[in-house]
Design an enzyme around this catalytic site. Structure first.
Site, PDB file in Angstrom:
ATOM      1  N   VAL A 116      -3.270   4.613   0.261  1.00  0.00           N
ATOM      2  CA  VAL A 116      -2.107   5.480   0.423  1.00  0.00           C
ATOM      3  C   VAL A 116      -1.032   4.749   1.221  1.00  0.00           C
ATOM      4  CG1 VAL A 116      -1.250   7.691   1.266  1.00  0.00           C
ATOM      5  CG2 VAL A 116      -3.608   7.514   0.485  1.00  0.00           C
ATOM      6  N   VAL A 129     -13.830 -10.050  14.670  1.00  0.00           N
ATOM      7  CA  VAL A 129     -15.059  -9.426  14.165  1.00  0.00           C
ATOM      8  C   VAL A 129     -16.240  -9.743  15.087  1.00  0.00           C
ATOM      9  CG1 VAL A 129     -16.751  -9.499  12.298  1.00  0.00           C
ATOM     10  CG2 VAL A 129     -14.306  -9.419  11.758  1.00  0.00           C
ATOM     11  N   GLU A 165       7.193  -0.455 -13.671  1.00  0.00           N
ATOM     12  CA  GLU A 165       6.519  -1.031 -14.832  1.00  0.00           C
ATOM     13  C   GLU A 165       7.380  -0.826 -16.082  1.00  0.00           C
ATOM     14  OE1 GLU A 165       3.282  -2.241 -14.576  1.00  0.00           O
ATOM     15  OE2 GLU A 165       3.217  -1.751 -12.452  1.00  0.00           O
ATOM     16  N   ARG A 180     -11.809 -10.825 -14.628  1.00  0.00           N
ATOM     17  CA  ARG A 180     -12.159 -10.568 -16.018  1.00  0.00           C
ATOM     18  C   ARG A 180     -12.168 -11.857 -16.832  1.00  0.00           C
ATOM     19  NH1 ARG A 180      -8.602  -5.431 -17.645  1.00  0.00           N
ATOM     20  NH2 ARG A 180      -7.256  -6.568 -16.227  1.00  0.00           N
ATOM     21  N   LYS A 215      -2.201  10.152  -4.369  1.00  0.00           N
ATOM     22  CA  LYS A 215      -2.071   9.974  -2.916  1.00  0.00           C
ATOM     23  C   LYS A 215      -2.020  11.322  -2.203  1.00  0.00           C
ATOM     24  CE  LYS A 215       0.184   5.544  -3.671  1.00  0.00           C
ATOM     25  NZ  LYS A 215       1.503   4.937  -4.026  1.00  0.00           N
ATOM     26  N   GLY A 223       0.444   1.870   1.036  1.00  0.00           N
ATOM     27  CA  GLY A 223       0.376   0.424   1.238  1.00  0.00           C
ATOM     28  C   GLY A 223       0.103  -0.018   2.653  1.00  0.00           C
ATOM     29  N   VAL A 236      -2.694  -8.199  -5.076  1.00  0.00           N
ATOM     30  CA  VAL A 236      -3.300  -7.833  -3.794  1.00  0.00           C
ATOM     31  C   VAL A 236      -4.519  -8.709  -3.505  1.00  0.00           C
ATOM     32  CG1 VAL A 236      -4.405  -5.983  -2.479  1.00  0.00           C
ATOM     33  CG2 VAL A 236      -2.448  -5.458  -3.956  1.00  0.00           C
ATOM     34  N   ILE A 259       1.345   0.928   5.417  1.00  0.00           N
ATOM     35  CA  ILE A 259       1.516   1.893   6.513  1.00  0.00           C
ATOM     36  C   ILE A 259       0.164   2.420   6.965  1.00  0.00           C
ATOM     37  CG2 ILE A 259       2.616   4.028   7.248  1.00  0.00           C
ATOM     38  CD1 ILE A 259       4.541   3.749   4.892  1.00  0.00           C
ATOM     39  N   GLY A 319       3.139  -3.820  -2.849  1.00  0.00           N
ATOM     40  CA  GLY A 319       3.328  -5.264  -2.743  1.00  0.00           C
ATOM     41  C   GLY A 319       2.057  -5.938  -2.270  1.00  0.00           C
TER      42      GLY A 319
END
Lengths: 445, 445
Positions: free
Chosen positions: B136, B39, B194, B51, B209, B138, B20, B140, B310
């Site tokens: 929540v 903006v 996973e 990291r 969610k 993705g 992401v 949408i 995604g």
């Protein structure tokens, strides 16, 4: 224009007290505690502008709030809610409110589609909000998602069922085999359609919404005059039956799309009936419901579904805008302004590119299909599939045709509207062609 | 915390550079003109906290923006985007950003569901925005519609398919007749699941969610600990086949609803597999797609549909929040705060009220149905329908059963979870009852 100090009420003026206005008044008057908590200050309904004080109204609207002096009412409000509809006096009153520094919430699609830029400029000059969630697809949150949630994305295409009346009519034709007049009469009996159904059936209402959606989605000013418009008057029970046989339903769609690069293209905006594959999410939208399907570069496909009209659903959308606008009124700042930074050219109707399904009655003899295909090739229109149904092969009795006639069902690849029109003219001039029985666009595949 | 004058860039810090984060960086770095226009000032990506500097990354992220000193990065940003996930150090960094006066955009559902109130209070104290559209479902737009568009309405119920992995698994079981393990393996092979699918399969992701949706919908604080949770591990190929025979599909649902008056009720929040009628809009949600169905008092039924996960879809939602937050940073003001004015009690799991379908293997002899019905009546559980399928009547070979066994399919009216549990125990103790083969909730009817 006086402002509200923290804690003192925000004064709301309501312009119009029809079905939607009454429900907006009910929301403000009967949910005061909730709205106050969400805004951070009480909302006070200071007046309701109506044309005629004597009209009988829902008792939720106190008679002493009614006034015929809309201008004076606007002048003493922090927030003006316009649900009277029509161009004038709505336009003048909204401009007066904005110039005086009041935030405006409107459900007026016709006004926005015809005179939007003038209103947005006035809002921007005064640094106040002009909100209009209820103007498109009633209760469905679609303006805010496109305007705000997708502000960091590129929208490629919007396909909307944005007129509940025509969706109801087409749904009845599909499920009950009614013809158009019967289905319209049923819609009128149920109160879904007006006595004069022109605004719905001929696509004017959908065209206003298409202009608004296209403006938001493509950050480009699009007025209703730039929307190519075709209503559902030409749709027959036969069209609907043939659509089903090829795995489609017919929907009146508002289509807004970018042709070419998503960040440097041209915009096509149109309203027309279209064949939608039964597997597409829009095909499942029944009765008088609305839905808007959005394809964005990052987000991918999105769909928003709900009630597109009616007093309470529309008032829900208006009240959501009221809370946001009141909150900003209280804490300062301004929401997103009109966004027109992409400023794409808007294509004329004949430059639109779509797929078509053309139904042709031809003499049932060898060689006709080849002749028709040849004409399409000459015009550079590429064929996706051709299906020939001869009288003897017709499976369904209701398709039994006069002896010696076959149906050709030609589905094209994407072609310019102008090429298609020329092609259809040339095909209809072929000797074995008896009639072009329908030309319908195909969307959503 | 320095502020941006009009025209000078707003400094954006990105915490996390996974799938992401990379797409968020791409959006800011490759669409600078669009975002600036929307903006009203340029956005400058001032750093990306990671990291490990040595990890190989997409070349869209300039190496000189990478840093391991997230705190120092946060301190020099006007707007912090947190897409690292997990509780710590995300929580401490977000609090640091908010307390320093930076707006925060996060996609971190686990953190919000566990520690939301702490974050919202810090945002409110500093008068800055905390936005979380991407947390929540993705891509949408669902957080903004519930939080803002429905701010003037009362939500009655939210039914969401909010975990794409389990929807993919259940969809494969439905369409291909796979059993759970096969479908999970397929989801893993495609990258939807996973290696350890616990968070998805056991409903933890959906529960986070559900807590967020319930908090927004009911203006009530709901934490993940208050969500009754049941995953899909118990769902068999048989359950899916029987569901189809009774006109349902099985979906993993996040359910949040008000029991009692819509403005003075109790809240039930839960995640569990449920039978959904095939005619319900949620039944048509295929593959790894998400959808959220909302019933509001004014708006009526609404549905929001799209990709729930995604990199690019999630980044689209993040960038929408970035534009809104940046715009407010520039023009002043604050968006809607945490809304907890209703503060409904949250019911314990056993107090939830739902309809059930119970499948029971019984001896195939007269009187058994009456016995089972009697036990339900004793426990005050009202029966909607009973369907008895004896071995000889089984139409499908795969349902052929051992001789002498019949299936009872009992669908109840709405009943308390606790009553149902006691009823099932009593039924299973009946002599002619061989096995309770499944107990599934029914939603959306």
């Amino acid at each position: 224009m006086p402002d509200s100090a923290n804690g003192s009420p925000l004064r709301v003026a309501l312009l119009g007290c029809g079905v939607v206005g009454t429900e907006v008044a009910r929301g403000i008057l009967t949910n005061p505690i909730d709205l106050e908590a969400r805004v951070g200050a009480p909302l006070e309904l200071v007046g309701v502008a109506v044309r005629d004080l004597a009209t009988e109204r829902d008792p939720v609207v106190p008679r002493d709030l009614l006034t015929t002096d809309a201008e004076a009412l606007v002048d003493r409000a922090d927030l003006v809610v316009e649900v009277m509809g029509g161009i004038e006096p709505a336009r003048s009153l909204i401009l007066r409110a904005l110039r005086g520094g009041a935030a405006v919430v409107t459900a007026n699609k016709a006004l926005l589609a015809e005179r939007g830029p003038e209103l947005f400029e006035a809002a921007d000059a005064a640094g106040v909000d002009l909100s209009f969630e209820a103007a498109v697809a009633g209760a469905i949150p679609i303006v805010r998602p496109i305007r705000e949630s997708l502000a960091g994305d590129h929208v490629r295409r919007v396909l909307g069922i944005v007129n509940g009346t025509t969706n109801y009519v087409l749904d009845r034709m599909t499920t009950e085999g009614l013809d158009l007049d019967e289905a319209v009469a049923q819609a009128q009996a149920l109160g879904y359609a007006e006595a004069d159904p022109t605004a719905d059936v001929d696509g004017f209402d959908a065209a206003a919404k298409a202009a608004i959606l296209a403006s938001l989605a493509f950050h480009t000013r699009v007025s209703i005059d730039q929307v190519a418009r075709e209503g559902i008057r030409g749709i027959t029970a036969d069209d609907v039956a043939w659509a089903a046989r090829t795995g489609h339903v017919i929907k009146l769609l508002a289509v807004a799309e970018v042709i070419g690069p998503v960040d440097d293209g041209e915009v096509s905006v149109r309203v027309h009936p279209a064949l939608v594959p039964v597997s597409h999410p829009l095909a499942t939208v029944r009765d008088a419901f609305n839905a808007v399907f959005v394809e964005a570069q990052g987000a991918g496909p999105l769909m928003f579904y709900g009630q597109g009209a009616g007093g309470r659903p529309t008032a829900s959308a208006v009240l959501g805008d009221v809370v946001s606008a009141a909150r900003r009124r209280l804490t300062g700042g301004q929401g997103l302004r009109e966004s027109k930074d992409q400023d794409f050219p808007v294509l004329p109707a004949e430059a639109a590119i779509t797929r078509y399904q053309v139904r042709i009655d031809v003499e049932d003899r060898p060689g006709v299909l080849a002749q028709v295909a040849g004409v399409l090739a000459e015009h550079g229109v590429s064929i996706d599939t051709v299906r020939q149904v001869s009288a003897s092969a017709a499976v369904h009795e209701d398709l039994a045709q006069e002896h010696g006639t076959a149906h050709l069902l030609v589905t094209t690849h994407a072609a310019r509207e102008a090429s298609l029109a020329a092609t259809v003219a040339a095909v209809s001039a072929l000797e074995p062609v008896r009639e072009i029985t329908s030309v319908l666009r195909v969307e959503g595949s």
